[in-house]
Design a protein around this motif. Structure first.
Motif, PDB file in Angstrom:
ATOM      1  N   GLU A 108       0.863  -1.180   0.000  1.00 28.11           N
ATOM      2  CA  GLU A 108       0.000   0.000   0.000  1.00 28.11           C
ATOM      3  C   GLU A 108       0.898   1.228   0.000  1.00 28.11           C
ATOM      4  O   GLU A 108       1.948   1.240   0.648  1.00 28.11           O
ATOM      5  N   VAL A 109       0.520   2.260  -0.756  1.00 31.02           N
ATOM      6  CA  VAL A 109       1.287   3.492  -0.742  1.00 31.02           C
ATOM      7  C   VAL A 109       0.345   4.669  -0.510  1.00 31.02           C
ATOM      8  O   VAL A 109      -0.777   4.694  -1.033  1.00 31.02           O
ATOM      9  N   ILE A 110       0.810   5.608   0.295  1.00 31.55           N
ATOM     10  CA  ILE A 110       0.107   6.867   0.486  1.00 31.55           C
ATOM     11  C   ILE A 110       1.001   7.973  -0.058  1.00 31.55           C
ATOM     12  O   ILE A 110       2.136   8.158   0.416  1.00 31.55           O
ATOM     13  N   VAL A 111       0.540   8.688  -1.054  1.00 32.05           N
ATOM     14  CA  VAL A 111       1.306   9.773  -1.653  1.00 32.05           C
ATOM     15  C   VAL A 111       0.334  10.838  -2.129  1.00 32.05           C
ATOM     16  O   VAL A 111      -0.734  10.515  -2.658  1.00 32.05           O
ATOM     17  N   ASP A 112       0.677  12.077  -1.902  1.00 32.13           N
ATOM     18  CA  ASP A 112      -0.189  13.198  -2.279  1.00 32.13           C
ATOM     19  C   ASP A 112      -1.553  13.112  -1.600  1.00 32.13           C
ATOM     20  O   ASP A 112      -2.576  13.507  -2.168  1.00 32.13           O
ATOM     21  N   GLY A 113      -1.583  12.502  -0.390  1.00 32.70           N
ATOM     22  CA  GLY A 113      -2.824  12.405   0.367  1.00 32.70           C
ATOM     23  C   GLY A 113      -3.762  11.305  -0.081  1.00 32.70           C
ATOM     24  O   GLY A 113      -4.866  11.165   0.455  1.00 32.70           O
ATOM     25  N   LYS A 114      -3.347  10.489  -1.044  1.00 32.01           N
ATOM     26  CA  LYS A 114      -4.190   9.415  -1.553  1.00 32.01           C
ATOM     27  C   LYS A 114      -3.546   8.061  -1.292  1.00 32.01           C
ATOM     28  O   LYS A 114      -2.332   7.915  -1.358  1.00 32.01           O
ATOM     29  N   THR A 115      -4.382   7.054  -1.009  1.00 38.15           N
ATOM     30  CA  THR A 115      -3.918   5.694  -0.757  1.00 38.15           C
ATOM     31  C   THR A 115      -4.163   4.825  -1.986  1.00 38.15           C
ATOM     32  O   THR A 115      -5.249   4.857  -2.573  1.00 38.15           O
ATOM     33  N   HIS A 116      -3.155   4.069  -2.382  1.00 36.74           N
ATOM     34  CA  HIS A 116      -3.249   3.198  -3.550  1.00 36.74           C
ATOM     35  C   HIS A 116      -2.777   1.795  -3.171  1.00 36.74           C
ATOM     36  O   HIS A 116      -1.832   1.633  -2.390  1.00 36.74           O
ATOM     37  N   GLN A 117      -3.420   0.784  -3.734  1.00 35.86           N
ATOM     38  CA  GLN A 117      -3.003  -0.603  -3.567  1.00 35.86           C
ATOM     39  C   GLN A 117      -2.127  -0.993  -4.749  1.00 35.86           C
ATOM     40  O   GLN A 117      -2.513  -0.797  -5.910  1.00 35.86           O
ATOM     41  N   LEU A 118      -0.965  -1.548  -4.459  1.00 35.96           N
ATOM     42  CA  LEU A 118      -0.012  -1.930  -5.491  1.00 35.96           C
ATOM     43  C   LEU A 118       0.116  -3.445  -5.558  1.00 35.96           C
ATOM     44  O   LEU A 118       0.130  -4.117  -4.525  1.00 35.96           O
ATOM     45  N   THR A 119       0.224  -3.966  -6.766  1.00 36.20           N
ATOM     46  CA  THR A 119       0.450  -5.390  -6.984  1.00 36.20           C
ATOM     47  C   THR A 119       1.612  -5.551  -7.970  1.00 36.20           C
ATOM     48  O   THR A 119       2.199  -4.562  -8.419  1.00 36.20           O
ATOM     49  N   GLN A 120       1.950  -6.780  -8.306  1.00 32.43           N
ATOM     50  CA  GLN A 120       3.052  -7.030  -9.237  1.00 32.43           C
ATOM     51  C   GLN A 120       2.835  -6.230 -10.527  1.00 32.43           C
ATOM     52  O   GLN A 120       1.748  -6.248 -11.106  1.00 32.43           O
ATOM     53  N   GLY A 121       3.860  -5.522 -10.954  1.00 34.32           N
ATOM     54  CA  GLY A 121       3.777  -4.703 -12.165  1.00 34.32           C
ATOM     55  C   GLY A 121       3.331  -3.280 -11.920  1.00 34.32           C
ATOM     56  O   GLY A 121       3.390  -2.439 -12.822  1.00 34.32           O
ATOM     57  N   SER A 122       2.904  -2.975 -10.687  1.00 37.31           N
ATOM     58  CA  SER A 122       2.529  -1.597 -10.364  1.00 37.31           C
ATOM     59  C   SER A 122       3.784  -0.727 -10.276  1.00 37.31           C
ATOM     60  O   SER A 122       4.877  -1.201  -9.948  1.00 37.31           O
ATOM     61  N   TYR A 123       3.609   0.567 -10.559  1.00 38.97           N
ATOM     62  CA  TYR A 123       4.722   1.494 -10.397  1.00 38.97           C
ATOM     63  C   TYR A 123       4.214   2.835  -9.901  1.00 38.97           C
ATOM     64  O   TYR A 123       3.055   3.209 -10.113  1.00 38.97           O
ATOM     65  N   VAL A 124       5.111   3.544  -9.205  1.00 36.36           N
ATOM     66  CA  VAL A 124       4.785   4.835  -8.613  1.00 36.36           C
ATOM     67  C   VAL A 124       5.916   5.800  -8.937  1.00 36.36           C
ATOM     68  O   VAL A 124       7.084   5.533  -8.600  1.00 36.36           O
ATOM     69  N   TYR A 125       5.582   6.909  -9.582  1.00 37.17           N
ATOM     70  CA  TYR A 125       6.556   7.973  -9.818  1.00 37.17           C
ATOM     71  C   TYR A 125       6.277   9.091  -8.823  1.00 37.17           C
ATOM     72  O   TYR A 125       5.171   9.632  -8.772  1.00 37.17           O
ATOM     73  N   ILE A 126       7.280   9.436  -8.019  1.00 38.06           N
ATOM     74  CA  ILE A 126       7.134  10.478  -7.008  1.00 38.06           C
ATOM     75  C   ILE A 126       8.074  11.620  -7.353  1.00 38.06           C
ATOM     76  O   ILE A 126       9.311  11.469  -7.261  1.00 38.06           O
ATOM     77  N   PRO A 127       7.541  12.768  -7.785  1.00 42.15           N
ATOM     78  CA  PRO A 127       8.398  13.915  -8.114  1.00 42.15           C
ATOM     79  C   PRO A 127       8.966  14.552  -6.860  1.00 42.15           C
ATOM     80  O   PRO A 127       8.694  14.097  -5.735  1.00 42.15           O
ATOM     81  N   VAL A 128       9.733  15.609  -7.026  1.00 39.40           N
ATOM     82  CA  VAL A 128      10.326  16.294  -5.884  1.00 39.40           C
ATOM     83  C   VAL A 128       9.247  16.989  -5.056  1.00 39.40           C
ATOM     84  O   VAL A 128       8.152  17.276  -5.535  1.00 39.40           O
TER      85      VAL A 128
END
Length: 253
Positions: free
Chosen positions: A83-103
Motif C-alpha cells: 500500500e502506498v500513500i502519496v499526495d494524500g491518496k492511498t493506492h493498492q499496489l500489486t506485481q507490475g505496479s509502479y509509482v513515480y514520485i516527483p520532488v
C-alpha cells in the motif's frame, strides 16, 4: 567427505563504463525512514553513475517513509503487494505496479505482503524553464501499450513515463521485451546512461568490448557512450526494465 564452500567466486563485474551486478555479493544498507526491510544499493554515484538503483525486500512490518527533496523516485513492484500513500491518496499496489514520485512530495509504503520486492530509480531533478514539475503517477504496466521497436515485431517497448510527450520529465523508465531469438538491430552508442534489471529470460549482452551471459535477476549499469548490444537466448522472452536520462541539454546552456 568435507564440502568446500567456494566463497571467492562471483559473476559480478564492475568496469569503468559498465557493470553487471548478479546479486551474489549484496550487502544490506540502511536508509533513514525505511524500516524492517532489506535494501541493496545496486548502482550509485560511488561507481561513477549519475543516478541510483536499489532493490528493496519488504515484509508485513516494513515502512518506507520519506520526503523527496532534490531527488525524484520511481518505484516498481517486481513481486508481491503493498500500500502506498502519496499526495494524500492511498493506492493498492500489486506485481507490475509502479509509482513515480516527483520532488517535494511525502510518501509512505506499508502493509506489504511477505517478501515483496521493489526496484527503485533515484535521480536528481533538473528543472527546465517553462515546464512545471511532473505530477505523481500510480499505474500498472499491464495498462501500458507495447510498441514495436525499430520496425521489428519481436522487439516490444513500453514507456512507463510520458517522457516523449512531456519535457517536464528528465528521466524515462521503459520495459523492453525481446521475443526468443530477437536482438538489437545495431550496437547502440549514445549520451544516455542506463540502469536495468532483468525480469524474465536470458541472453547475451555486449558492453564495451566484452560479452556477458545475462539472466533473470541480473542488473546492468551502462555509462554514457558505452557500446551496448543484446540478443535473447532460450525459449521464453527476455524482459528488462530500464532507466535513462532524457529531455535536457547535453551541456548547460
Amino acid at each position: 567427505m568435507n564440502k568446500i564452500k567456494l566463497t571467492a567466486i562471483s559473476t559480478t563485474v564492475v568496469e569503468r563504463d559498465h557493470a553487471v551486478i548478479t546479486g551474489d555479493g549484496f550487502v544490506n544498507s540502511a536508509i533513514p525512514g525505511w524500516t524492517n526491510c532489506e535494501v541493496n544499493v545496486v548502482i550509485n554515484e560511488a561507481m561513477g553513475a549519475k543516478f541510483c538503483q536499489l532493490l528493496v525486500t519488504l515484509n508485513k512490518a516494513t515502512v518506507l517513509k520519506g520526503t523527496t527533496e532534490a531527488t525524484q523516485i520511481f518505484f516498481y513492484v517486481i513481486d508481491g503487494s503493498s500500500e502506498v500513500i502519496v499526495d494524500g491518496k492511498t493506492h493498492q499496489l500489486t506485481q507490475g505496479s509502479y509509482v513515480y514520485i516527483p520532488v517535494n512530495k511525502n510518501y509512505e509504503f506499508k502493509n506489504a505482503s511477505e517478501n515483496t520486492k521493489f526496484l527503485t530509480f533515484h535521480k536528481t531533478y533538473e528543472f527546465l524553464e517553462g515546464y512545471k514539475i511532473p505530477d505523481v503517477i500510480v499505474a500498472n504496466q499491464s495498462t501500458v501499450n507495447q510498441n514495436i521497436y525499430c520496425d521489428d515485431p519481436d522487439l516490444l517497448m513500453q514507456n512507463l513515463l510520458p517522457d516523449q510527450d512531456n519535457f517536464s520529465f528528465d528521466m524515462a523508465v521503459n520495459i523492453f521485451t525481446y521475443n526468443p531469438g530477437a536482438n538489437l538491430p545495431f550496437v547502440e552508442t549514445h549520451i544516455m546512461e542506463h540502469g536495468l534489471i532483468y525480469l524474465q529470460g536470458q541472453g547475451i549482452y555486449r558492453l564495451a568490448d566484452k560479452w556477458y551471459p545475462i539472466k533473470k535477476g541480473d542488473s546492468i549499469w551502462m555509462a554514457p557512450y558505452c557500446p551496448q548490444w543484446f540478443g535473447a537466448l532460450g525459449k521464453e522472452p527476455a524482459v528488462y526494465i530500464y532507466y535513462k536520462n532524457v529531455n535536457r541539454f547535453p551541456i548547460k546552456p
